[in-house]
Write an enzyme that holds these catalytic residues in place. Structure first.
Site: not given
Ligand code: GLU
Length: 474
Positions: A439, A310-312
């Site tokens: 998120y 999800q972040e990167s």
């Protein structure tokens, strides 16, 4: 002498009554269950009913039956069966106390068994593979010359029988000893043109196969309910009805449905393809790092991996305009705080992110007293938006009459942190509160998809139920 004989007779009567009472078997089913301390429930292994989740058995019906067992103050004994007709027969013949198996209330079934008041409503959806059709089939006529596979003895087969009266050319195959996730899989693999599945199942399953699309619904809204034997003993049935009424009245049922489905309905199906491709191409490079960091911080590595995705998108060189960087997208401050020198070093970033997530999980426990599974969702939200803002959102949730310990309530108020009228009441002020909601929901879906993928595309059967199943005479 006479008096003594009398008193003897009296005491032996009392004794006889006492012994009789102790050995008389409890007469109603409910009494028998309370006496044995066990409730025997039949279910199906499906993402909508019962499966092995990250913290053990999971699923909406599992949550419900567990609460029902608590309500009766007895232990829950679960048996898993796939074949729908077996399930109905077991219930009908009283071999189990009841079935909680995603069963649709249908006329035919009501001739054999009785249902509780519904816990959920679904529609029957025709599912096809987008890559197989030039345009979306919208009418039943579009299905007439095609292959349709449905579950034998299902509500879907029953519905097709009804439709056949209107469309005599309609034909289909009924598949035994399988489940609807397997049929959806067949459509995804182009082994058949159509299948029919309940809408709740489609919602969860489409995240795994974005090429699956809904052509049309072929039923009105239909109730799902628990199934009981007919007969004169309705002691347990009545308790189940009371329980359902109680769960509806206190909002717990609506909350459970939201908890199990909203994140999936909001998921962008189209992102699944990229995700699956990256599970192949990138995950193997980092899996050992996720496992190591998760182990060191008592986390599930698949959760850490989902956060990193999800972040990167598992890119150690990712960088955002606001200066967060690396596979876990840590801010400069957080990285310093965690003693990380090079944020683009994936192993350091993953270990830092996992430590930080652990810290959030512990803080959610210590300061809010929230337990799993909610605890992880709150911790993820805190990881994203910051603990202070999350605490503000809990305060607003309370102000608005919601429950600050329920993620489904807090996620409705988090976006209000963007509005002056709300954030002016808070300690930490403005926040882009819609982002942590998205998120958490995306991570939950990435996590589900990863589990599904690692379990070879099937929800895993919970350990306990396998034991129950093997040792069961059913
Ligand atoms: N609700 C369906 C039925 O009662 C079964 C759904 C499924 O197999 O997923 O027949």
């Amino acid at each position: 002498m006479q008096k003594r004989a009398f008193s003897l007779t009296l005491s032996s009567l009392v004794l006889v009554a006492f012994v009789a009472n102790a050995i008389t078997p409890p007469s109603t089913l409910l009494e028998r269950i309370k006496h044995s301390g066990e409730l025997h429930v039949l279910t199906r292994n499906a993402a909508t009913s019962y499966y092995e989740g990250s913290q053990g058995p999971a699923g909406l019906e599992y949550d419900l039956m567990k609460k029902f067992a608590e309500y009766l103050n007895v232990k829950l004994d679960i048996t898993v069966r796939d074949n729908l007709d077996d399930i109905i027969t077991q219930v009908e013949t009283g071999m189990v106390d009841f079935a909680a198996a995603g069963l649709t209330v249908t006329e035919e079934r009501q001739n054999r068994i009785r249902f509780t008041t519904p816990y959920q409503y679904i529609t029957q959806q025709v599912v096809y593979n987008y890559d197989n059709f030039e345009k979306r089939p919208r009418k039943l006529e579009d299905m007439l010359d095609k292959q349709i596979d449905v579950l034998a003895n299902s509500s879907h087969a029953e519905r097709l029988q009804q439709l056949k009266l209107q469309y005599p050319e309609l034909s289909w195959s009924e598949v035994k000893d399988t489940d609807s996730s397997e049929l959806l899989d067949m459509v995804a693999r182009k082994l058949t043109d159509f299948t029919i599945a309940d809408s709740n199942e489609v919602t969860l399953y489409r995240r795994f196969h974005p090429e699956l699309r809904v052509a049309m619904s072929i039923s009105e809204e239909q109730p799902l309910a628990w199934a009981f034997a007919k007969g004169s003993d309705d002691s347990l049935y009545k308790e189940a009805q009371n329980f359902m009424a109680h769960m509806k009245k206190n909002g717990e049922l609506a909350y459970l449905i939201k908890r199990h489905y909203t994140h999936a309905s909001n998921f962008q199906y189209t992102s699944t393809n990229t995700y699956l491709a990256k599970i192949h191409s990138r995950l193997p490079r980092y899996q050992a790092m996720f496992e190591k960091a998760a182990l060191a911080n008592k986390l599930d590595w698949r959760l850490v991996a989902s956060v990193a995705y999800q972040e990167s998108l598992w890119n150690p060189h990712a960088v955002s305009p606001t200066g967060v960087r690396g596979i876990m997208m840590l801010t400069n401050n957080t990285a310093k705080h965690l003693g990380i020198e090079d944020r683009t070093d994936p192993s350091a970033s993953i270990s830092g992110g996992a430590r930080y997530l652990r810290r959030m999980v512990d803080k959610v426990s210590a300061e809010y007293g929230i337990q799993e599974p909610e605890r992880t969702w709150f911790a993820l939200a805190a990881y994203n938006v910051g603990f202070g803002h999350l605490t503000d959102a809990r305060m607003i949730t309370k102000l608005r009459g919601g429950n600050p310990d329920k993620w489904t309530d807090v996620k409705e108020t988090l976006p209000l942190l963007r509005q002056y009228k709300w954030y002016r009441k808070t300690r930490f002020g403005f926040a882009r509160g819609n982002e942590p909601v998205k998120y958490v929901e995306s991570i939950r879906s990435y996590y589900d998809i990863l589990n599904w993928y690692l379990d070879n595309g099937k929800p895993k059967i919970a350990e306990r139920s396998i034991l129950a199943f093997k040792s069961s005479a059913l």
